[in-house]
Design a protein around this motif. Structure first.
Motif, mmCIF file in Angstrom:
data_model
loop_
_atom_site.group_PDB
_atom_site.id
_atom_site.type_symbol
_atom_site.label_atom_id
_atom_site.label_comp_id
_atom_site.label_asym_id
_atom_site.label_seq_id
_atom_site.Cartn_x
_atom_site.Cartn_y
_atom_site.Cartn_z
ATOM 1 N N ALA A 129 32.829 93.010 34.706
ATOM 2 C CA ALA A 129 33.436 91.661 34.786
ATOM 3 C C ALA A 129 33.299 91.108 33.485
ATOM 4 C CB ALA A 129 32.426 90.900 35.946
ATOM 5 N N ILE A 130 32.287 91.284 32.753
ATOM 6 C CA ILE A 130 32.125 90.780 31.323
ATOM 7 C C ILE A 130 33.135 91.362 30.538
ATOM 8 C CG2 ILE A 130 30.646 90.494 29.265
ATOM 9 C CD1 ILE A 130 28.099 90.526 31.277
ATOM 10 N N GLY A 131 33.681 92.620 30.657
ATOM 11 C CA GLY A 131 34.492 93.329 29.786
ATOM 12 C C GLY A 131 35.928 92.641 30.020
ATOM 13 N N GLU A 132 36.303 92.388 31.138
ATOM 14 C CA GLU A 132 37.393 91.520 31.561
ATOM 15 C C GLU A 132 37.285 90.317 31.078
ATOM 16 O OE1 GLU A 132 39.846 93.063 33.193
ATOM 17 O OE2 GLU A 132 39.215 94.857 34.343
ATOM 18 N N PHE A 133 36.282 89.805 31.045
ATOM 19 C CA PHE A 133 36.437 88.493 30.413
ATOM 20 C C PHE A 133 36.747 88.463 29.088
ATOM 21 C CE2 PHE A 133 34.171 84.512 28.914
ATOM 22 C CZ PHE A 133 35.127 83.429 29.462
ATOM 23 N N ALA A 134 35.986 89.432 28.300
ATOM 24 C CA ALA A 134 36.427 89.520 27.035
ATOM 25 C C ALA A 134 37.853 89.532 26.530
ATOM 26 C CB ALA A 134 35.516 90.725 26.321
ATOM 27 N N ILE A 135 38.537 90.514 27.121
ATOM 28 C CA ILE A 135 39.859 90.604 26.872
ATOM 29 C C ILE A 135 40.770 89.420 27.051
ATOM 30 C CG2 ILE A 135 40.551 91.641 28.853
ATOM 31 C CD1 ILE A 135 42.542 93.210 27.227
ATOM 32 N N LEU A 136 40.278 88.616 28.283
ATOM 33 C CA LEU A 136 40.842 87.436 28.444
ATOM 34 C C LEU A 136 40.884 86.325 27.305
ATOM 35 C CD1 LEU A 136 40.444 85.474 31.853
ATOM 36 C CD2 LEU A 136 40.227 84.321 29.634
ATOM 37 N N VAL A 137 39.701 86.357 26.771
ATOM 38 C CA VAL A 137 39.343 85.308 25.491
ATOM 39 C C VAL A 137 40.091 85.861 24.506
ATOM 40 C CG1 VAL A 137 37.590 84.401 24.302
ATOM 41 C CG2 VAL A 137 37.203 84.529 26.613
ATOM 42 N N SER A 138 40.004 86.948 23.903
ATOM 43 C CA SER A 138 40.723 87.576 22.703
ATOM 44 C C SER A 138 42.097 87.278 22.827
ATOM 45 C CB SER A 138 40.289 88.957 22.594
ATOM 46 O OG SER A 138 40.917 89.801 23.534
ATOM 47 N N THR A 139 42.867 87.602 23.982
ATOM 48 C CA THR A 139 44.200 87.625 24.141
ATOM 49 C C THR A 139 44.662 86.291 24.012
ATOM 50 O OG1 THR A 139 44.098 89.652 25.427
ATOM 51 C CG2 THR A 139 46.151 88.358 25.372
ATOM 52 N N PHE A 140 43.801 85.327 24.726
ATOM 53 C CA PHE A 140 44.072 83.728 24.769
ATOM 54 C C PHE A 140 44.459 83.306 23.356
ATOM 55 C CE2 PHE A 140 42.828 79.423 24.692
ATOM 56 C CZ PHE A 140 43.635 78.782 25.665
ATOM 57 N N PHE A 141 43.680 83.900 22.370
ATOM 58 C CA PHE A 141 43.801 83.319 21.061
ATOM 59 C C PHE A 141 44.974 83.988 20.290
ATOM 60 C CE2 PHE A 141 39.421 82.026 21.887
ATOM 61 C CZ PHE A 141 39.457 80.630 21.519
ATOM 62 N N ILE A 142 45.547 84.815 20.802
ATOM 63 C CA ILE A 142 46.774 85.360 20.000
ATOM 64 C C ILE A 142 47.746 84.130 20.035
ATOM 65 C CG2 ILE A 142 48.384 87.152 19.911
ATOM 66 C CD1 ILE A 142 46.348 89.168 21.294
ATOM 67 N N ARG A 143 48.331 83.781 18.891
ATOM 68 C CA ARG A 143 49.301 82.738 18.887
ATOM 69 C C ARG A 143 50.673 83.368 18.890
ATOM 70 N NH1 ARG A 143 46.523 79.564 22.432
ATOM 71 N NH2 ARG A 143 44.822 78.975 21.378
ATOM 72 N N VAL A 144 50.938 84.444 18.585
ATOM 73 C CA VAL A 144 52.358 85.265 18.350
ATOM 74 C C VAL A 144 52.719 85.539 19.460
ATOM 75 C CG1 VAL A 144 51.690 85.265 15.898
ATOM 76 C CG2 VAL A 144 51.723 87.609 17.452
ATOM 77 N N PRO A 145 54.108 85.741 19.731
ATOM 78 C CA PRO A 145 54.789 86.208 20.850
ATOM 79 C C PRO A 145 54.567 87.958 20.918
ATOM 80 C CG PRO A 145 56.576 85.680 19.525
ATOM 81 C CD PRO A 145 55.247 84.947 19.187
ATOM 82 N N LEU A 146 54.346 88.531 22.080
ATOM 83 C CA LEU A 146 54.087 90.098 22.384
ATOM 84 C C LEU A 146 55.375 90.721 22.555
ATOM 85 C CD1 LEU A 146 50.486 90.103 23.554
ATOM 86 C CD2 LEU A 146 50.950 90.049 21.126
ATOM 87 N N ASN A 147 56.425 90.005 22.708
ATOM 88 C CA ASN A 147 57.731 90.552 23.375
ATOM 89 C C ASN A 147 58.857 89.677 22.905
ATOM 90 O OD1 ASN A 147 56.499 88.973 25.212
ATOM 91 N ND2 ASN A 147 57.565 89.948 27.014
#
Length: 439
Positions: free
Chosen positions: A194-212
């Motif tokens: 569960a902690i690992g899932e939360f980690a990718i949630l946080v890191s991806t939230f801070f990506i400010r450029v479009p991914l497609n």
């Protein structure tokens, strides 16, 4: 362990001189955030996955039923792999990753709580695995499609080697850490998941450029979009030939892993020693990823592929003969050294020559090479073990892999994949629906 073979028919295109002046990947913020979050997620998933067969066996008291629970957990990913590829090409990939990670964190958090309270059943664990496989497929498709979007073509081989390395780190830590945490309390590995899932949630939230790409105007029907992706992949001779053969490769290898794991569980081997097998496989993959680039610059992928599969066949046969824990450690390690070069080479090549708007569907279709075998591997490994014992199980799987290796050797399209130095000069031109592809 995952081995996949991919390929494309290609069209020559020009490469701009500026391509060689791209900044280092470590300065590419979106890429670094994707890698950091996904690596943490994979480590957490590896820790949780280690505990699954042990908890399943503890809940059911049967190696056969434990294998069935693990198989149910793979069905969701198999069913959803193609739809999630379409979703990754039609929807904001950043939102897919964040939403999927939120669901995954909630799912495994509940399993950990239910286990601590004594409410957990085998069916609840199977349901959690099913949901996790669905959202994991969606997140994986979105992230895989996003990497070629934020990484220049000239740096894709290096980026894909890092992807192999992160998987190795996850394997390296997942088993031993999972074993230690399981020894402390059986549900802690699921909390780590569960902690690992939360980690990718946080890191991806801070990506400010479009991914497609941003799409204006009406979109085609999802089924037409899926059909386009399937036509694209079917147009590639190598992929058409490889998907079935390498599904068999993955089925065999993962059946070996589950059979030996359940055999050790049944023989009351300590969780730490069982986890050490994953550690050895992770270490071998990490070491292999360090010299994967050098191998790819010297040998064609066909040579690496056939050699790797042959070594794996011999390794399984040796395990069948010896049936001892030290031999399992060695044979789980040495043959896997070539796997990173194989995966990074073909994965980087395919990502380099595929149009951005097809990356999600490409990733989902190629994932079938692994996912088609995923629900069957635990069943095959556990049922052979339950009915015939470990020796016969390993001999059957070694023979199956040897036959598959011979068939792979006859794949002409595999031998046509060039060295990495040629990848930047190739790209597929894929037409709009209804038009004929350029050749």
């Amino acid at each position: 362990m995952r081995i996949s073979v991919l390929g494309r028919s290609v069209i020559l295109v020009s490469v701009t001189p500026e391509a060689a002046a791209e900044p280092a990947l470590r300065h590419n913020r979106p890429y670094v955030l994707l890698m950091a979050g996904r690596t943490t997620q994979l480590i957490g998933s590896g820790i949780g996955s280690f505990a699954v067969p042990l908890i399943a066996y503890a809940l059911t008291g049967s190696v056969a039923q434990a294998g069935v629970i693990a198989a149910i957990g793979q069905i969701g990913g198999l069913v959803m792999t193609l739809p999630t590829g379409v979703l990754a090409d039609r929807t904001d990939r950043r939102k897919i990753i964040v939403a999927g990670a939120a669901i995954g964190a909630a799912c495994w958090g509940w399993i950990a709580v239910a286990g601590f309270l004594g409410w957990l059943t085998g069916w609840q664990l199977a349901a959690a695995l099913f949901v996790s496989s669905v959202i994991g497929t969606a997140v994986g498709s979105a992230e895989a499609a996003a990497i070629p979007y934020v990484v220049p073509v000239t740096q894709l081989p290096q980026a894909m080697a890092v992807v192999e390395g992160r998987g190795a780190v996850a394997s390296l830590l997942g088993g031993p850490v999972g074993g230690l945490l399981y020894s402390v309390a059986r549900m802690i590995p699921f909390l780590a998941n569960a902690i690992g899932e939360f980690a990718i949630l946080v890191s991806t939230f801070f990506i400010r450029v479009p991914l497609n790409d941003h799409h204006d105007g009406p979109r085609e029907h999802p089924l037409r979009s899926l059909a386009e992706g399937l036509r694209f992949c079917w147009s590639v001779p190598l992929f058409r030939a490889a998907i079935g053969l390498f599904a068999m490769v993955n089925l065999t290898i993962n059946a070996v892993v589950i059979a030996i794991t359940l055999h050790l569980v049944r023989d009351h081997t300590t969780p730490f020693l069982i986890g050490l097998l994953d550690f050895v496989m992770g270490a071998a993959t990490l070491i292999g990823s360090l010299f994967a680039g050098r191998l790819l610059n010297r040998f064609r992928v066909a040579t690496i592929t056939i050699t790797a599969l042959a070594l794996l066949s011999v390794g399984i046969a040796i395990m069948a003969l010896a049936q001892s824990y030290p031999v399992y450690l060695i044979m789980f390690g040495v043959p896997i050294l070539l796997a990173p070069a194989l995966n990074a080479g073909l994965g980087g090549y395919v990502a380099a020559v595929t149009p951005h708007h097809l990356q999600g569907r490409l990733s989902s279709v190629l994932s079938l090479t692994f996912l088609l075998s995923a629900p069957l591997s635990p069943v095959v490994g556990s049922q052979l073990l339950a009915h015939f014992g470990l020796g016969v199980t390993l001999w059957v799987l070694a023979a199956a892999l040897a036959v598959t290796t011979v068939l792979v050797g006859f794949m002409r399209s595999l031998r046509q994949v060039g060295l990495p130095s040629t990848w930047v000069h190739h790209k597929i031109t894929w037409p709009a629906p209804g038009e004929s592809p350029e050749r």
